[in-house]
Design an enzyme around this catalytic site. Structure first.
Site, PDB file in Angstrom:
ATOM      1  N   HIS A 120      -7.280   4.999   5.937  1.00 48.45           N
ATOM      2  CA  HIS A 120      -6.564   5.312   4.702  1.00 48.45           C
ATOM      3  C   HIS A 120      -6.731   6.778   4.343  1.00 48.45           C
ATOM      4  O   HIS A 120      -7.622   7.463   4.833  1.00 48.45           O
ATOM      5  CB  HIS A 120      -7.090   4.455   3.544  1.00 48.45           C
ATOM      6  CG  HIS A 120      -6.720   3.011   3.657  1.00 48.45           C
ATOM      7  ND1 HIS A 120      -7.528   2.087   4.282  1.00 48.45           N
ATOM      8  CD2 HIS A 120      -5.611   2.344   3.260  1.00 48.45           C
ATOM      9  CE1 HIS A 120      -6.933   0.899   4.247  1.00 48.45           C
ATOM     10  NE2 HIS A 120      -5.776   1.031   3.640  1.00 48.45           N
ATOM     11  N   HIS A 178       2.197   2.545  -3.281  1.00 46.61           N
ATOM     12  CA  HIS A 178       1.333   1.695  -2.451  1.00 46.61           C
ATOM     13  C   HIS A 178       0.081   1.268  -3.194  1.00 46.61           C
ATOM     14  O   HIS A 178      -0.236   0.081  -3.306  1.00 46.61           O
ATOM     15  CB  HIS A 178       0.953   2.426  -1.162  1.00 46.61           C
ATOM     16  CG  HIS A 178      -0.300   1.902  -0.534  1.00 46.61           C
ATOM     17  ND1 HIS A 178      -1.538   2.513  -0.721  1.00 46.61           N
ATOM     18  CD2 HIS A 178      -0.543   0.818   0.250  1.00 46.61           C
ATOM     19  CE1 HIS A 178      -2.460   1.835  -0.077  1.00 46.61           C
ATOM     20  NE2 HIS A 178      -1.898   0.794   0.523  1.00 46.61           N
ATOM     21  N   HIS A 224      -8.156  -5.399   8.491  1.00 45.92           N
ATOM     22  CA  HIS A 224      -8.077  -4.353   7.473  1.00 45.92           C
ATOM     23  C   HIS A 224      -9.473  -3.965   7.001  1.00 45.92           C
ATOM     24  O   HIS A 224      -9.771  -2.775   6.812  1.00 45.92           O
ATOM     25  CB  HIS A 224      -7.232  -4.848   6.296  1.00 45.92           C
ATOM     26  CG  HIS A 224      -6.669  -3.751   5.461  1.00 45.92           C
ATOM     27  ND1 HIS A 224      -7.143  -3.451   4.201  1.00 45.92           N
ATOM     28  CD2 HIS A 224      -5.659  -2.868   5.703  1.00 45.92           C
ATOM     29  CE1 HIS A 224      -6.441  -2.447   3.697  1.00 45.92           C
ATOM     30  NE2 HIS A 224      -5.547  -2.063   4.582  1.00 45.92           N
ATOM     31  N   HIS A 247      -1.332  -2.529  -4.985  1.00 51.70           N
ATOM     32  CA  HIS A 247      -2.637  -3.119  -4.680  1.00 51.70           C
ATOM     33  C   HIS A 247      -3.389  -3.452  -5.975  1.00 51.70           C
ATOM     34  O   HIS A 247      -3.927  -4.552  -6.134  1.00 51.70           O
ATOM     35  CB  HIS A 247      -3.479  -2.146  -3.843  1.00 51.70           C
ATOM     36  CG  HIS A 247      -3.322  -2.317  -2.365  1.00 51.70           C
ATOM     37  ND1 HIS A 247      -4.026  -3.265  -1.655  1.00 51.70           N
ATOM     38  CD2 HIS A 247      -2.552  -1.661  -1.462  1.00 51.70           C
ATOM     39  CE1 HIS A 247      -3.692  -3.188  -0.368  1.00 51.70           C
ATOM     40  NE2 HIS A 247      -2.803  -2.219  -0.224  1.00 51.70           N
TER      41      HIS A 247
END
Length: 611
Positions: A206, A346, A183, A350
C-alpha cells in the site's frame, strides 16, 4: 475568507525474471521516492538509511548510508525537481517464496489481543516450485458487471461461488480464509525483502506505486478461482460502482444475513450497521457521518471521483503513488507520497464499511482483516476499474510507469490450479491480455466526468483582509493543532493552455510527521477568499483535497513521515485566482492531528508525459 468561515465538517475523508532477484548496482534518475507505509518497523534515527548489502556485494561496497552514497555518486541526489528525486543501488520489490518465508502479521494491528481475525496470515505450503506467469488463452473475455445491476443469474452464481469457497477446508489455498489472508500477509508484515538482500525490511503493497498492480493480480486470481469452483470458465466478478449515483449504496445482495433461510455467503457481521441499508457511501469519509441531504452527498461523491482521477491524478506519480524499491524501509523513508485514488475514495470506502465499534475497525477498516468481507473484493474491482478509466481519459500525464523498477516488481500467488505463480507489474497493464474487462454503458457519459466543481461566483469572493504570513516567514516544522494559513509563491501565473498541457501546477506538503497509531486527517483549501457567512466544503472549488491515514502501527507514539500532492491548475481557474502571484493555503485539522507536524509547503510545475 476567515478561518471561522471554514465549515467544521463532521466528515470529510481524506491511508525479475528469476525467483531470487539480486539487487543490481546502478543509479536511477528521474524518479521520486514513494510512500512506503509499514506496518511494522519503527524508524531508527541511526540506521534507517543503511544499505545492507548481500554478502557478495560487501566485497565491493561496505554498508553505507544511502543519502551519503548518493552525494558521492556525482551529487546525483542534489536534484530538487519534484519529479526527479533519484535513487541509487535500486532494484524492484520482489516477493519471496510466500509459503516458506513468511511470518505472523504484526503491523497495523494496534489491539492485537482483541483482534477478531487471526494474525497467522501465511498461506499453506503444498511443496510446489514457483512457476512463471503465462497469459491466459481463454476464448472469451470475462466481463465484470456493476453489482447494483446484476441479473438474478449473475447474483446467484456469485453467491454460489463464494459459498463454494467458504465450504473448502480452511487449510486449502483456495479457501475463503486463505484468500482473505493474502491481503494481511502482503500488508501487515508477513513478507520481507529477503530475495533482494534485505531480510529485515518488510514488504508493503500500500501507499506506493505497487498499490494498483498488486490488487489487480490479487483480483485476477481470485476471480479465476471462483470460476473454477463452480465450473464456469466465463465467471466474472461484480464491481461496486460507487462512481455513479445508482451504485453508491452498498449493493443489496450484500445486505441480508440469510437468503431463503440459508446464510447469505456475501454477508459479513463486521460492518458499520449504520451504513448497511439505504445509505449512500461517503467517498470523503473520516469516521463521522455528514448531516447533509442525499442529493448533496451524491454531488460531493462525484466531485471526489473527478478530483481523484483528473485534478489530483494529473501525472504518473500523483496517480500511482511514489517510487518504492528494494532496500526502502516502509517506515524509515525519505519523501513518501500516496496516489490520488488510494488516498481518496479507496480509503474512504474502507473506513465507511468497517465497523468502528471493533477494536481495530474490522473487517474493512483494517488491512489485516479487510479480505474477510466479500465487499472488499467488489470495492477493489472498482478501484481497479479506476486505473482503466484514468488511462481511457487519455489526458496528458495519464501514462503507466515505465521505470524498470516498477515493471519488474513481482508477487507470488496460488493460481486457479493450486500452482504457485510469480507475476510482474509489466504483465498487469493490458486487460486484453488478461482476458477480462468491465461492462459499461456505451452511451454513458460518466457523471463524475461532468463533476468538476463549479466555478466560484466572483460576487461571493472578497479580497483578503487579514495578513497571511508567507512560508519563508514561518519557522517549520509547524504543529497542526489548529488551522494553519500560509501564503505560498507560485512558479508562474496566467500560463497559456499550451503551457498547462505540458506541466501541472502542484501543491506539495512535505515532511508530514504523525503518530501512526492514530487515524489522522486534515483538509487542504486553497484561495478560500469568501465573504463572511459563505462556507467552503469538500464539494467546492477551493477544496484541494485531504491528507488521511488509517493507523499503520501496533505501537503507540511511533511517528511516520509522509507527503501530500494536490493539483492546482484547474483549482486556480475555478477560484478566479490564476493571476495571483501567491496562493493562500489553509490546512484544517479534522482528527488525530494533536501531534502532527508539517515540514514544508511549496508549489511546483510538474512536467507531464504525452499520451
Amino acid at each position: 475568507m476567515s478561518s471561522s468561515s471554514l465549515l467544521p465538517l463532521t466528515s470529510s475523508f481524506t491511508s525479475l525474471p528469476s525467483t531470487n532477484t539480486h539487487r543490481a548496482i546502478k543509479t536511477r534518475t528521474n524518479q521520486t521516492h514513494g510512500f512506503r507505509v509499514s506496518c511494522s518497523h519503527a524508524p531508527d534515527n541511526n540506521n534507517d538509511n543503511k544499505l545492507i548489502l548481500p554478502e557478495a556485494q560487501k566485497l565491493v561496497l561496505p554498508n553505507v548510508d544511502r543519502r551519503n552514497l548518493l552525494v558521492g555518486l556525482g551529487g546525483l541526489y542534489t536534484a530538487t525537481n519534484l519529479t526527479s528525486m533519484p535513487s541509487a543501488l535500486a532494484a524492484p520489490i520482489t516477493a519471496p517464496d510466500i509459503t516458506s518465508i513468511c511470518k505472523d502479521a504484526s503491523a497495523g494491528i494496534r489491539n492485537k489481543d482483541q483482534a477478531v481475525r487471526t494474525l497467522k496470515c501465511c498461506p499453506p505450503s503444498l511443496g510446489k516450485p514457483i512457476k512463471d506467469f503465462v497469459f491466459p488463452t481463454d476464448k472469451k473475455v470475462r466481463m465484470r458487471w456493476p453489482a447494483q445491476a446484476g441479473t438474478k443469474e449473475q447474483v446467484d452464481k456469485y453467491r454460489a461461488a463464494i459459498q463454494a469457497m467458504r465450504d473448502l477446508p480452511e487449510d486449502h489455498p483456495h479457501s475463503f480464509v486463505n484468500q482473505a489472508k493474502i491481503h494481511c500477509a502482503y500488508c501487515n508484515g508477513g513478507y520481507t525483502q529477503v530475495d533482494s538482500g534485505f531480510p529485515d525490511i518488510d514488504i508493503q503493497i500500500h501507499n506506493s506505486w505497487l498499490f494498483f498492480p498488486f490488487h489487480r493480480w490479487y483480483l485476477y486470481f481470485y476471480e479465476r478461482i471462483l470460476g473454477k469452483l463452480i465450473k464456469d470458465p466465463d465467471f466474472a466478478l461484480p464491481f461496486w460502482k460507487w462512481d455513479e449515483p445508482a451504485g453508491m449504496p452498498i449493493p443489496e445482495m450484500f445486505v441480508p444475513e440469510t437468503i431463503d433461510g440459508k446464510p447469505n455467503s456475501l454477508y459479513d457481521v463486521y460492518r458499520n450497521a449504520d451504513h448497511i441499508k439505504d445509505r449512500i457511501v461517503d467517498l470523503d469519509y473520516d469516521g463521522k457521518d455528514k448531516d447533509i441531504p442525499d442529493k448533496q452527498q451524491v454531488l460531493c461523491n462525484l466531485s471526489t471521483v473527478y478530483r481523484d482521477l483528473v485534478r489530483n491524478g494529473g501525472d504518473t506519480l500523483s496517480f500511482f503513488g511514489g517510487v518504492y524499491v528494494a532496500g526502502d524501509d516502509p517506515v524509515g523513508n525519505g519523501d513518501p507520497s500516496v496516489g490520488s485514488v488510494e488516498a481518496g475514495s479507496h480509503t474512504a470506502v474502507h473506513r465507511w464499511v468497517g465497523d468502528s465499534k471493533q477494536p481495530n475497525g474490522e473487517d474493512m477498516g483494517n488491512f489485516y482483516s479487510a479480505g474477510y468481507d466479500p465487499a472488499f473484493y467488489i470495492h477493489h474491482t472498482n478501484v481497479d476499474r479506476m486505473w482503466k478509466l484514468w488511462k481511457d481519459l487519455r489526458l496528458p500525464g495519464h501514462v503507466d510507469p515505465t521505470e524498470k523498477d516498477w515493471l519488474d516488481a513481482s508477487y507470488v500467488f496460488y493460481d486457479e490450479n493450486e500452482d504457485l505463480v510469480r507475476v510482474y507489474n509489466r504483465d498487469s497493464v493490458s486487460l486484453d491480455k488478461l482476458k477480462y474487462n468491465y461492462i459499461e454503458n456505451s452511451k454513458e457519459v460518466f457523471p463524475w466526468r461532468k463533476s468538476r466543481p463549479a466555478k466560484r461566483n466572483k460576487n461571493l469572493q472578497t479580497a483578503t483582509t487579514t495578513e497571511v504570513k508567507k512560508v519563508d516567514q514561518i519557522k517549520f516544522p509547524v504543529k497542526l493543532d489548529k488551522i494553519l494559513k500560509v501564503s505560498v509563491k507560485r512558479p508562474a501565473v496566467n500560463r497559456s493552455d499550451e503551457e498547462k498541457a505540458k506541466a501541472n501546477e502542484v501543491l506539495v506538503i512535505k515532511g508530514i510527521r504523525y503518530d501512526s497509531g492514530k487515524f489522522v486527517k486534515f483538509d487542504v483549501f486553497v484561495n478560500d477568499k469568501l465573504k463572511d457567512g459563505v462556507f467552503t466544503t469538500p464539494c467546492d472549488p477551493e477544496y484541494a483535497g485531504g491528507f488521511a491515514q488509517i493507523p499503520h502501527s501496533g505501537m503507540k507514539n511511533m511517528f511516520m513521515g509522509s507527503s501530500a500532492r494536490f493539483g492546482l491548475t484547474e483549482l486556480l481557474e475555478d477560484t478566479n485566482t490564476d493571476g495571483d502571484e501567491y496562493a493562500t493555503v489553509t490546512l484544517v485539522p479534522r482528527t488525530g492531528c494533536e501531534d502532527l507536524t508539517v515540514g514544508k509547503i511549496e508549489i511546483a510545475l510538474v512536467p507531464v508525459a504525452a499520451v
